[in-house]
Write an enzyme that holds these catalytic residues in place. Structure first.
Site, PDB file in Angstrom:
ATOM      1  N   GLU A 207     -12.948  28.283 -39.901  1.00  0.00           N
ATOM      2  CA  GLU A 207     -12.518  28.239 -41.300  1.00  0.00           C
ATOM      3  C   GLU A 207     -13.219  27.144 -42.094  1.00  0.00           C
ATOM      4  O   GLU A 207     -12.792  26.793 -43.188  1.00  0.00           O
ATOM      5  CB  GLU A 207     -11.003  28.091 -41.368  1.00  0.00           C
ATOM      6  N   LYS A 337      -0.232  37.374 -45.548  1.00  0.00           N
ATOM      7  CA  LYS A 337      -1.552  37.857 -45.147  1.00  0.00           C
ATOM      8  C   LYS A 337      -1.560  39.374 -45.265  1.00  0.00           C
ATOM      9  O   LYS A 337      -0.792  40.056 -44.581  1.00  0.00           O
ATOM     10  CB  LYS A 337      -1.858  37.445 -43.707  1.00  0.00           C
TER      11      LYS A 337
END
Length: 428
Positions: A207, A337
């Protein structure tokens, strides 16, 4: 004349981890079209909707998505041709019924989500609206979300020795989103300088955060606090800390394997509580396992008025599971999500349920991402007030930040930066 769906086409592309995923294009009779790409997670909740992979070890190590592509180009396309793209709920219902399983295991949540999002983009483009205005209505309300920036990676997102998955900075004290981004970027560079000066690894994880080997998890907090001060910001005023423990990854046989110790739920809660007293921590995600509901209840009782307690794996963006959590007083915020539940309609239902019960909402990326920026528009459209989309490097992360900069310029005074108002834990 109403535009209708005339074609749906999917194909394989690569995500940020060099694994295949889907990109879907939906074309309308007006010639307007919409495209969307689907993300993929590394640490996934057990109750997430199922991502369909080919399991053919001769292609991409078994991670190909040709079957999901075929499902889009075949049965899903056939079922949706002629539909009005504005009928999002109906389109998503048709795909869910066509799949016929509770977790979208037949057609694949990745196939269904790609179509669901591409339909929304097609409808927005046909109306000559950006996605956030199409979903949020012309008058909003809109706000610019506070970013949770993952600048030290551990756990399943890196190959270092840190147990916890994400150590984040949260620029709560910035006056605008653009300034929040600047705060974060300056701390990111200050942290890199510190790592290099100490001979620590400055390579980044999935990330975009750094992934050094450190003596323990607390050392990550200490390093970040030093970097915040190096960048001339005040910890606990300009910038707070946040943590994604991803504790489901540590949980085995009723214990947490943490720093070479086997901790009970109570001991894990004690450790987290100690850190909230010692450091300016404003948010803890997945502090306990998705299967430790009794522990979650204790954690919530202990800390719900002191920090944001975010349920990710425990809720998996599922409105039915979230409702159960609300009734049991589990957590005080939810990570949202899109690919955990698999349709835009169900995602919006989860956000609505959370907001109506004064739960904080954080719109989130996945560790396997693409240049798709849907979550930026979604965060603004739903007035979620928080977004989690990684560090300040890697184009798959920065694309979302740059999209938010565009939106802030377009909306100007219509979308104030949420700041500390984004955090509801002390106002439930």
């Amino acid at each position: 004349m109403t535009a209708t769906i005339t074609d749906i086409n999917a194909h394989e592309i690569l995500d940020s981890r060099a694994n295949p995923t889907l990109e879907v294009r939906v074309t309308l009779s007006s010639q307007a079209y919409g495209c969307a790409a689907v993300p993929s997670g590394a640490s996934t909740g057990e109750r997430e909707a199922v991502e369909l992979r080919d399991n053919n070890l001769e292609r991409y190590g078994g991670k190909g998505v040709l079957q999901a592509v075929e499902n889009v180009n075949g049965p899903i396309r056939d079922a949706l041709l002629g539909q009005d793209p504005r009928s999002q709920e109906e389109i998503d219902r048709i795909m869910i019924e066509l799949d016929g399983t509770e977790n979208k295991a037949n057609l694949g949540a990745n196939a269904i989500l790609g179509v669901s999002l591409a339909v929304a983009y097609a409808a927005a483009n046909n109306a000559d609206l950006p996605l956030y205005r199409y979903l949020g209505g012309d008058g909003g309300p809109f706000s610019m979300p506070v970013p949770m920036m993952n600048i030290i990676n551990g756990g399943a997102h890196a190959t270092n020795n840190l147990d916890f998955q994400e150590f984040m900075i949260v620029p709560v004290g910035a006056p605008t989103f653009a300034e929040a981004l600047r705060y974060g970027a300056e701390v990111f560079h200050a942290l890199k300088k510190r790592l290099v000066s100490r001979g620590l690894m400055s390579a980044v994880g999935d990330e975009g955060g750094f992934a050094p080997d450190l003596p323990n998890n607390e050392a990550a907090f200490e390093l970040i606090l030093e970097a915040i001060e190096d960048a001339n910001y005040v910890p606990g005023k300009d910038i707070y800390l946040a943590l994604d423990a991803a504790s489901s990854e540590l949980y085995q046989n009723g214990r947490y394997d943490f720093e070479n110790n086997q901790l009970t739920s109570e001991e894990m809660i004690d450790r987290l509580t100690e850190w909230t007293k010692k450091y300016p921590v404003i948010s803890i995600e997945d502090g306990l396992s998705e299967n430790d509901w009794a522990g979650w209840k204790l954690l919530t009782e202990r800390l719900e008025n002191k920090v944001q307690l975010v349920g990710d794996d425990i809720f998996v963006t599922n409105p039915d599971i979230l409702e159960k959590g609300i009734k049991k007083n589990i957590a005080n915020a939810i990570l949202v999500k899109l690919n955990q539940i698999g349709t835009l309609t169900e995602t919006l239902a989860t956000v609505g349920l959370a907001k109506s019960n004064k739960y904080g909402v954080i719109i989130s990326h996945r560790s396997g991402e693409t240049e798709d920026t849907t979550i930026a528009d979604l965060a603004v459209a739903t007035d979620a007030r928080q977004i989690k989309t990684g560090s300040l490097c890697r184009s798959d992360r920065v694309a979302k930040y740059n999209r938010l900069l565009q939106i802030e310029r377009e909306l100007n005074d219509q979308a104030p930066y949420a700041g500390k108002e984004a955090f509801l834990f002390n106002r439930k």
